[in-house]
Enzyme design. Structure first.
Site, PDB file in Angstrom:
ATOM      1  CG  ASP A 211      -1.947   1.026   1.304  1.00 40.06           C
ATOM      2  OD1 ASP A 211      -2.763   1.066   0.373  1.00 40.06           O
ATOM      3  OD2 ASP A 211      -1.970   1.823   2.274  1.00 40.06           O
ATOM      4  CD  GLU A 270      -2.024   2.509  -3.592  1.00 39.02           C
ATOM      5  OE1 GLU A 270      -3.101   3.041  -3.821  1.00 39.02           O
ATOM      6  OE2 GLU A 270      -1.527   2.491  -2.443  1.00 39.02           O
TER       7      GLU A 270
END
Ligand code: GLC
Length: 526
Positions: A211, A270
């Site tokens: 993330d 990401e």
């Protein structure tokens, strides 16, 4: 090494992964929130699509301020989602079905309820505990240490205790105040996360999606950002919290950890940066893949023009995605209504044919549109803090035509679903798609079957490069190799395809064999 053996080693390069947002996938225990039991029961559905694996967004213990992206225990299961035993069962069942499992790791920030953050607050200014996070003194207690803005709106700093005379420190949170940022310049943070990685890898988890991978390390000295204007894309507008050179050291270490397992575990970032910068995260000793992130935000016209640049600049192994739980559903983003749905189908068929890996966000195989969730039902912290709402892409999946039990999302007698579904959800359900031979669900299944066969026949190869061109009439063509091409009709009139056999198309060809606007085709060349 034979081609087969090398493919086994690099399965992720052209893997198609299905993204599960567990709270909206299937509710096993009837509390109106999806969970691991629901996912386990529906695993055969995912396997029937023909995907290679699943990425599950966070289900670890969390106060759920950011729907699980505020983690208070990285190595547990939130009771809302089930138990560790259920996770172990899920992992075993997935592996038995030939599905790999990727989890989400959230290393930029944790929950303010995480024991290490609580310990830092308790230990007070100057303590080693506080050095795990970004606690800063500032002489003027009413002014934060710098001008950084939170991605969710408002400033990125909060006072530990605004009423305290003795503890006047602020702490940094790029997202909500309940999500304090780790201090990655402290080696103890790196050691802590190595333990987290090993915990899940030891269990047999096949990989991790990282993330906010580009933001872990902040600029030395925490200097002011040049701009404080953008709220919704705060990371990109603030170079001080994004793409610092030292972050690459984190991924070199993680790659060594991943490579110490057999089979090697996979890391997918990401990385919300320009493709050329994102490509630096997938150098041979860093992350295995990074999402071609721009595409989850682009409108239809831009998709065509950007695809080529994305391919060229993303380097090693592009990972295509048109949707995820953070962005407007592609059917709506691409214009909405009938036309948006056609384009969403076309876009999905296109990315499944391009060189590299692809991600399908749950419900994309049903061409679900963005839902206009009633204002009073919205819970996304981005929305409640003044930004856009991501709730519309997170509405529980419709399984049945009949509306009972939230369109089959929950068992009978269950509580209301955590986000309400629109009345027409049943006509978009899995059941409705299963009964319609021309549905997007059937298109995805056909595409993935064919993709597999083409790999087996070595028509498609993992290291296909692909050349791109735009032909007259707005036909975007990716010639993947001399036997296979993907074409997308971006113009307003039907167009002739390059010579060859059309083996699959997202809309029927015209009587003259032309590809209609807003459609994609796979073409085999003799
Ligand atoms: C990522 C997640 C998003 C979350 C944010 C903060 O962008 O995909 O859902 O809100 O990180 O963790």
């Amino acid at each position: 090494m034979s081609r087969h053996a090398s493919e086994e080693r690099r399965w992720w390069q052209d893997a198609v992964i299905y993204q599960v947002y567990p709270r909206s996938f299937a509710d096993g225990d009837g509390d109106g929130v999806g969970d691991l039991a629901g996912l386990l029961a529906r695993l055969p559905y995912i396997a029937s699509l023909g995907v290679d694996g699943i990425w599950i967004t966070p289900f670890q213990p969390s106060p759920q301020v950011d729907q699980g992206y505020d983690v208070s225990d990285y190595c547990g299961v939130d009771p809302l989602f089930g138990t560790m035993q259920q996770f172990d069962d899920l992992l075993a069942a997935a592996h038995a079905l030939g599905l790999r499992i990727l989890l989400d790791v959230v290393p930029n920030h944790c929950s303010s309820e995480h024991p290490l953050f609580r310990a830092a607050v308790a230990a007070g200014p100057g303590s080693p505990e506080r050095k795990m996070f970004h606690f800063e003194d500032w002489p003027d207690r009413d002014t934060p240490p710098n001008n950084w803005q939170s991605v969710f709106g408002g400033r990125a700093w909060s006072r530990v205790d605004p009423s305290s005379e003795t503890d006047t420190q602020w702490y940094l949170h790029l997202f909500s105040p309940e999500q304090p940022d780790w201090n990655w310049r402290n080696p103890a943070v790196g050691d802590y996360f190595e333990g987290v990685l090993r915990f899940w890898f030891d269990k047999g988890v096949d990989g991790l999606r990282v993330d906010v991978a580009h933001s872990l390390v902040k600029a030395e000295g925490l200097p002011d950002a040049a701009s404080t204007t953008t709220v919704t894309d705060g990371l990109r507008s603030n170079a001080q919290v994004s793409d610092q050179e030292e972050v690459h050291e984190v991924y070199r270490r993680w790659r060594r950890v991943a490579a110490s397992y057999s089979p090697e575990r996979v890391l997918v970032g990401e990385v919300n940066l320009e493709p050329a910068r994102a490509a630096r995260y997938t150098r041979h000793d860093e992350l295995h893949q990074a999402f071609a992130y721009a595409f989850v935000k682009l409108g239809w016209d831009a998709v065509g023009t950007e695809l080529e640049a994305g391919r060229r600049e993303h380097g090693a192994s592009p990972t295509w995605a048109l949707e995820n739980h953070d962005v407007v559903r592609s059917a709506t983003r691409f214009g909405g209504g009938e036309r948006g749905a056609l384009r969403a189908r076309a876009g999905l068929l296109a990315i499944l044919g391009l060189p590299g890996g692809a991600y399908i966000y749950q419900g994309q195989e049903l061409t679900l549109p963005e839902v206009d969730v009633p204002l009073e039902a919205r819970v996304d912290p981005m929305w409640t803090r003044g930004g856009v709402s991501r709730d519309g892409a997170r509405v529980p999946l419709p399984w049945t035509v009949a509306p009972d039990n939230a369109f089959g999302f929950s068992p009978s007698g269950a509580a209301a679903p955590w986000l309400p579904a629109p009345a027409e959800w049943g006509s978009r359900s899995v059941e409705a798609h299963q009964h319609d031979g021309g549905s997007t669900l059937h298109l995805v299944i056909a595409a993935l079957q064919l993709r597999k066969q083409l790999f087996e026949k070595e028509v498609l190869l993992s290291d296909d490069g692909g050349t791109w061109r735009v032909e007259d009439g707005g036909l975007l063509v990716c010639e993947r190799n001399d036997q296979f091409l993907v074409a997308v009709a971006m113009g307003d009139a039907p167009v002739r395809l390059p010579a060859g056999d059309v083996v699959l198309s997202s809309s029927p060809l015209s009587a003259e064999g032309l590809l209609p606007p807003d459609a994609a085709a796979w073409v085999l060349r003799g």
